[in-house]
Enzyme design. Structure first.
Site, PDB file in Angstrom:
ATOM      1  N   SER A   1       0.856  -1.189   0.000  1.00 19.68           N
ATOM      2  CA  SER A   1       0.000   0.000   0.000  1.00 19.68           C
ATOM      3  C   SER A   1       0.896   1.245   0.000  1.00 19.68           C
ATOM      4  O   SER A   1       1.796   1.316  -0.838  1.00 19.68           O
ATOM      5  CB  SER A   1      -0.933  -0.035   1.211  1.00 19.68           C
ATOM      6  OG  SER A   1      -1.865   1.018   1.157  1.00 19.68           O
TER       7      SER A   1
ATOM      8  N   ASP B   1      -8.250  -5.823  -5.762  1.00 16.40           N
ATOM      9  CA  ASP B   1      -7.978  -4.529  -5.115  1.00 16.40           C
ATOM     10  C   ASP B   1      -8.680  -3.399  -5.868  1.00 16.40           C
ATOM     11  O   ASP B   1      -8.487  -3.231  -7.069  1.00 16.40           O
ATOM     12  CB  ASP B   1      -6.454  -4.292  -5.102  1.00 16.40           C
ATOM     13  CG  ASP B   1      -6.038  -3.134  -4.204  1.00 16.40           C
ATOM     14  OD1 ASP B   1      -6.868  -2.263  -3.904  1.00 16.40           O
ATOM     15  OD2 ASP B   1      -4.860  -3.110  -3.786  1.00 16.40           O
TER      16      ASP B   1
ATOM     17  N   HIS C   1      -7.591  -4.843  -1.277  1.00 12.54           N
ATOM     18  CA  HIS C   1      -6.359  -4.162  -0.869  1.00 12.54           C
ATOM     19  C   HIS C   1      -5.759  -4.775   0.404  1.00 12.54           C
ATOM     20  O   HIS C   1      -4.544  -4.741   0.598  1.00 12.54           O
ATOM     21  CB  HIS C   1      -6.645  -2.685  -0.663  1.00 12.54           C
ATOM     22  CG  HIS C   1      -5.418  -1.856  -0.488  1.00 12.54           C
ATOM     23  ND1 HIS C   1      -4.430  -1.781  -1.448  1.00 12.54           N
ATOM     24  CD2 HIS C   1      -4.998  -1.072   0.539  1.00 12.54           C
ATOM     25  CE1 HIS C   1      -3.465  -0.980  -1.020  1.00 12.54           C
ATOM     26  NE2 HIS C   1      -3.783  -0.543   0.170  1.00 12.54           N
TER      27      HIS C   1
END
Lengths: 500, 500
Positions: free
Chosen positions: B231, B442, B481
């Protein structure tokens, strides 16, 4: 126009510097906007927040002269369009009979705003009922009493996909809305006060039952040719057929679903919670007060994200900033941010906050599964019985006094059982001609939800009907959920063909 | 525990019915919570809003005894975890040199909180620097001074994917954060007051430059073996290599990107705007006051949606309601809603609101394109020059006083030019061993963004390096994610193999 300079950048600003503000009513005396410490002897200067200044200024303007029943005159020359969710040029159907709802509650009487295009033929068999999405009015197309372009202007008309030379098109403002139909901003005849959050929870099926009264009472028609809509309109389109399977010939559901899915519910949930957290929402009683314009703006910004797609914005905005000569800011900065900001600002006074909550909730509750519809029918009948037996509607269940706690037992339905439940529910319309349109780039109603409608209907054997599925890939449209408004030429021909 | 009964359902409730509330400080005297009209002689009963009652109650509790420098004792026995963004068990690196930032502004001195696992070898060539996502602390794994499980507990350890028998693992709390590193909730030595929104705008590249000071000063190391993160950590991982291409051997970027894209910016934008609209945010100066817990809760709910995927929730929550025996409500109702509500509530006092704004903004600003980095370097150097020439940092550009207006001229960069710009930027790390990991489900960092890193690097010819791309399809993970936290066994082996 209001010229706005906002906070100065000097080290010792003590209050806002405002240039001359011209309002049609009165000049605003500005007080320092926040309690922020104004000392500025730190290592770095205090950041400014012009976006918040603007919101606070708007609140001040609205607090001065907001009148929800008319226009907010002070805003007419201001930075915003007038408070205008009162539309013009529609007709109104008024039912003096009460309507009872799926989750308890009722309206003693109600109105439905509608507009029409084309002519009802002698056989009265050429009606196409157009259903709207969440926030649209009955104004799908321009007409003599309102010449502004409608939301499906180019889809409807002479020789168009919904051909007014052939069909009589009707579009309504949904029950619960604020463009002429009875909703939370209407007054309750029982006490002559705004319904506000005393308005009962409604469902998409409740909406279409109100529409059917209009069709029967105003036009004396017992069967419509087609029911068509996109988004929530796609839900209504199916729901109309589900409620009255013998009263509709063809069903077209675009970017809709047969039951709302948790991700879509989550996306709408945040919009509602953001709106309800605006102190001006005041638990639904802001009429004659300052409307929750900040909550509405934020809710619309979130919604706007769900209506479009990443690839579209990649191409349209990229990483371009609104003004590359300026430094980064926490207020809208990238082009995509100023776009969202404008989208929110444009909407925040155009639609009623409570209508947004109720209609958004109705979308969450949409589910044509057998068990859900059976339960709804039972509740509705029971409310109706209570009413006609002259006992007051207790509805204790519709006023949840405590936060809901997760009951683990309620989560035991498997996806397989759930799908079978939906199949049982859709049996009721399995003999109808149904066309389903899906858009691959749609995030809010992902394409697998349209495929689900088609797959479930296909799995129910019936040789008589005409079942069609039409999907727009990302090579055709990157407009996401808004494709039904923006790429009509890509699915319009298929729709026209299906209507016959 | 606070037992909470909330609004009664009786027709004539005049005020809240509260059962005994036990606080460690004082009993709260409750006033009627809203100015809602309490007459209820309409057709339907007034809806209740237990979720808002709860928020208002929390505000009251916080207003009584909030002390951001310690714990909020009154909440310890309340419905919430204590106000605990003060973590324990980390070490602190303190730089007495100033640090200058990409967009102007500086910190005269700063601290970086960090934790380590394993041993630095004699050659000092076995450091793996682990970068965190937005809101994580340096506590990636349990250790003697803090035995609580870390956020990558099972990824790091003896024989694990990041093998502590072999490597010396370092994880820091990012600059701008609130878990021990200098951020907006720190005090500015210049005036001994909280930075608040006098904290300068920072970038991901600024963060890694602070980390590098720590690596050099604390450990005397001039080259690390690997830079890894997911991330925002995936951004940092690339940024570290970009800033110091000769000081890192291998780069692993998981669920990251080489430049933030407009859809991700939009999703973070709404979180920031929602937070900044909480009146308690008070333009960043809520320290020693009531923190903007409602804005934080809402922001986290939106964020939570972006961290997961539709299919996961479809399976996990379906259309199950929290309590199917109750009627629908505008407060959290479906299981997915109570889940989001809990997620928001859990987070709202755990992380500093200003840190969220600044770190979130740093993610938006992330862009390794050549033009962006050149401009940043220029601004930074200019601030540095001004500082060392003893002229006050003007930084007029960092305080935008007016809403940004779209300049159409700034939107003229074509996708092709933009891609070339990125390619020019990534030239700098084209000789490095880089592994990119993407996750198909994601939504926040769609997989095409990881493919973009790999494709651009691949397009730059270099035979020496080891370039790897690893993608987890929806058949492997539907965790979106959050896959990097939840499905470590699916990409861990590839990471271990790449590290050598």
């Amino acid at each position: 126009m209001i010229a706005w300079k906002g906070l100065g950048t000097s080290k010792n600003f003590k209050m806002l510097k405002l240039s001359t503000i011209k309002f049609s009513t009165a000049r605003i005396t500005h007080k320092p906007i926040s309690t922020t410490k104004i000392t500025n002897n730190g290592s770095n200067p205090q950041m400014a927040f012009p976006c918040l200044d603007k919101l606070e200024q708007k609140t001040q303007v609205l607090s001065g002269s907001c009148n929800i029943e008319g226009n907010v005159n002070s805003l007419e020359n201001g930075p915003e369009p007038s408070y205008s969710f009162v539309q013009t040029g529609f007709k109104t159907y008024k039912s003096h009979k009460p309507i009872f709802f799926d989750h308890g509650g009722y309206l003693p009487e109600y109105e439905i705003a509608y507009e029409t295009w084309g002519q009802l033929n002698a056989e009265k068999d050429n009606i196409i009922l157009v259903h709207t999405g969440l926030s649209a009015s009955s104004h799908a197309k321009s007409q003599v009493d309102n010449e502004k372009p409608g939301w499906w202007e180019k889809f409807i008309g002479s020789g168009k996909y919904l051909d007014t030379d052939k069909y009589f098109i009707i579009c309504t403002n949904v029950l619960g809305g604020c463009y002429g139909s009875t909703g939370p901003s209407s007054k309750d005849p029982a006490n002559n006060d705004y319904y506000g959050t005393r308005f009962p929870i409604i469902t998409v099926n409740d909406m279409v039952r109100a529409q059917r009264e209009l069709i029967r009472d105003e036009f004396g028609v017992s069967k419509i040719h087609a029911s068509i809509g996109a988004s929530m309109g796609g839900m209504q389109s199916l729901a109309y057929a589900w409620e009255f399977p013998d009263e509709v010939e063809k069903v077209i559901s675009i970017s809709g679903c047969a039951r709302s899915h948790p991700y879509s519910i989550a996306l709408r949930h945040t919009q509602r919670q953001v709106l309800m957290s605006d102190p001006n929402w005041n638990r639904g009683f802001y009429y004659d007060k300052i409307p929750p314009h900040i909550g509405m703006k934020l809710a619309r910004e979130i919604a706007t994200i769900t209506y479009r797609s990443g690839p579209e914005w990649e191409y349209r905005f990229g990483r371009n900033r609104a003004d590359d000569s300026k430094s980064p800011a926490l207020c809208p900065d990238f082009l995509v941010e100023t776009y969202l900001d404008h989208a929110g600002e444009k909407f925040c006074l155009e639609y009623d906050a409570n209508s947004l909550l109720y209609v958004s909730k109705a979308m969450d509750l949409f589910d044509l599964s057998s068990s859900n519809r059976e339960k709804a029918l039972k509740t509705r009948k029971s409310t109706e019985d209570e009413f006609f037996n002259h006992t007051p509607t207790s509805q204790s269940t519709s006023v949840p006094p405590e936060p809901y706690q997760e009951k683990k037992t309620s989560a035991t339905v498997t996806p397989e059982e759930s799908l079978q439940d939906l199949k049982n529910g859709l049996e009721k319309i399995a003999h109808k001609d149904v066309m389903v349109v899906g858009v691959e780039s749609d995030i809010l109603f992902p394409v697998w939800q349209q495929r689900e409608i088609f797959d479930v209907l296909s799995s129910i054997e019936n040789k008589e009907r005409n079942l069609k599925y039409f999907e727009l890939g990302t090579d055709i449209s990157n407009y996401g959920h808004d494709t039904f408004l923006l790429s009509i030429d890509h699915f319009g021909p298929a729709v026209k063909d299906f209507l016959g």
